[in-house]
Design an enzyme around this catalytic site. Structure first.
Site, PDB file in Angstrom:
ATOM      1  N   THR A  46      -3.688 -11.599   4.944  1.00  0.00           N
ATOM      2  CA  THR A  46      -3.755 -12.227   3.625  1.00  0.00           C
ATOM      3  C   THR A  46      -3.668 -13.742   3.744  1.00  0.00           C
ATOM      4  OG1 THR A  46      -2.742 -10.271   2.629  1.00  0.00           O
ATOM      5  CG2 THR A  46      -2.697 -12.282   1.323  1.00  0.00           C
ATOM      6  N   TYR A 134       2.083  -2.656  12.587  1.00  0.00           N
ATOM      7  CA  TYR A 134       1.227  -2.773  11.404  1.00  0.00           C
ATOM      8  C   TYR A 134      -0.029  -1.959  11.648  1.00  0.00           C
ATOM      9  CZ  TYR A 134      -1.639  -5.106   7.776  1.00  0.00           C
ATOM     10  OH  TYR A 134      -2.449  -5.392   6.706  1.00  0.00           O
ATOM     11  N   LYS A 162       4.601  -1.308   8.964  1.00  0.00           N
ATOM     12  CA  LYS A 162       3.849  -1.502   7.730  1.00  0.00           C
ATOM     13  C   LYS A 162       2.640  -0.582   7.813  1.00  0.00           C
ATOM     14  CE  LYS A 162       0.984  -4.796   5.167  1.00  0.00           C
ATOM     15  NZ  LYS A 162       0.377  -6.158   5.153  1.00  0.00           N
ATOM     16  N   ILE A 204       5.130  -4.397   1.587  1.00  0.00           N
ATOM     17  CA  ILE A 204       4.559  -5.695   1.940  1.00  0.00           C
ATOM     18  C   ILE A 204       3.298  -5.840   1.099  1.00  0.00           C
ATOM     19  CG2 ILE A 204       3.584  -7.148   3.741  1.00  0.00           C
ATOM     20  CD1 ILE A 204       5.422  -5.842   5.737  1.00  0.00           C
TER      21      ILE A 204
END
Length: 302
Positions: A46, A134, A162, A204
């Site tokens: 992001t 992740y 995540k 998240i």
């Protein structure tokens, strides 16, 4: 510092000339803290990490660590396509003040499950930071399976995952692995309430860049097991969940931030939000002001 609740995957503000906008960065950090976020991710997907120079990465992370000053955990995105480079980036993040490394599965190279296990063990052994795994197969081209995660959770420096996949069976398989030393964090705004009601420790989030208090409220309700209230709040946020995925992340959320006076666009190959979606961005950005105020009032009353 523990990892739970709402953690924002921060967008990186750029100025009209395309350079880092450090004033906007500091304002974004302070808005996030004021909104009640419980953690911050710097230079993840992001944050357009792939478009940052090493100096820019250092500047963002150093500024975040200094401004946050231990109020909430700072996670640094350190995952790269090679193990040696990921270890070096993780060490770099540790020296700059991060408390955790968010390490995505190596993009593009598509390692086997055995390769993923060896990769994450090496980073955990040598990177110098606690590692949050992740998994986001839609971006990386490989899927870290729960049975592989089960072989990693015993490492003292692997402290969470995540998970961006939203299937209930995937969430259930990972939640079964949680412990006092390993947390499961949703990486999907739209399914996070269900994940937290099922035992995930937090989210998240992308959309919390624009609505930190609203997503804090969602996490509080879901983590408290208030199923009906969490479902109602989730429904209220559903347009934001959906909007932030309407084009490649972080294009939509940066359109919302720009309307709030934070940043002026993206770096190639990402382009600004298409004309067809601009009216929705206008409306949602205006609605976010009232929704943030309501969220803050409800949290104070809780």
């Amino acid at each position: 510092m523990s990892l739970s609740g709402i953690i924002t995957a921060l967008a990186t503000p750029f100025g009209p000339d395309g350079a880092l906008d450090l004033d906007a960065w500091r304002r974004l950090l302070e808005q996030q803290l004021h909104g009640g976020v419980q953690g911050l991710v710097v230079a993840g997907s992001t944050g357009e990490a792939a478009a940052l120079s090493d100096d820019e990465y250092d500047t963002l992370l150093r500024a975040a660590a200094a401004q946050v000053a231990g109020r909430v955990p700072v996670l640094a995105g350190t995952g790269l396509s090679g193990t040696a480079k990921t270890i070096a980036q993780t060490r770099r993040a540790a020296a700059l003040g991060a408390q955790y490394a968010l390490v995505v599965t190596p993009p593009y190279v598509r390692p086997t499950q055995a390769g993923l296990k060896a990769h994450f063990l090496a980073v955990a052994d040598e990177g110098g930071l606690p590692v949050v795994l992740y998994n986001v197969p839609g971006r990386t081209g490989c899927d870290l399976l729960p049975e592989t995660v089960a072989e990693l959770v015993g490492h003292p420096n692997i402290v969470g995952i995540k998970e961006a996949r939203s299937e209930p069976e995937r969430v259930a398989a990972l939640v079964a692995l949680r412990s006092d030393s390993f947390v499961v964090l949703s990486g999907d705004d739209g399914s996070a309430a269900h994940a937290m009601l099922s035992g995930a420790a937090g989210l998240i989030s992308v959309a919390s860049n624009a609505l930190p208090a609203a997503y804090r409220r969602l996490c509080d309700l879901a983590r408290d097991g208030q199923r009906d209230a969490a479902a109602a709040w989730d429904a209220r946020l559903s347009e934001y969940h959906n909007f932030c995925g309407i084009e490649s992340n972080p294009i939509p959320v940066k359109a919302l931030l720009q309307r709030a006076g934070i940043g002026h666009g993206l770096r190639l190959p990402l382009l600004p939000l298409s004309a067809a979606h601009q009216p929705a961005a206008d409306r949602l950005a205006a609605d976010a002001i009232a929704l943030e105020a309501l969220s803050s009032r409800e949290m104070l009353a809780a």
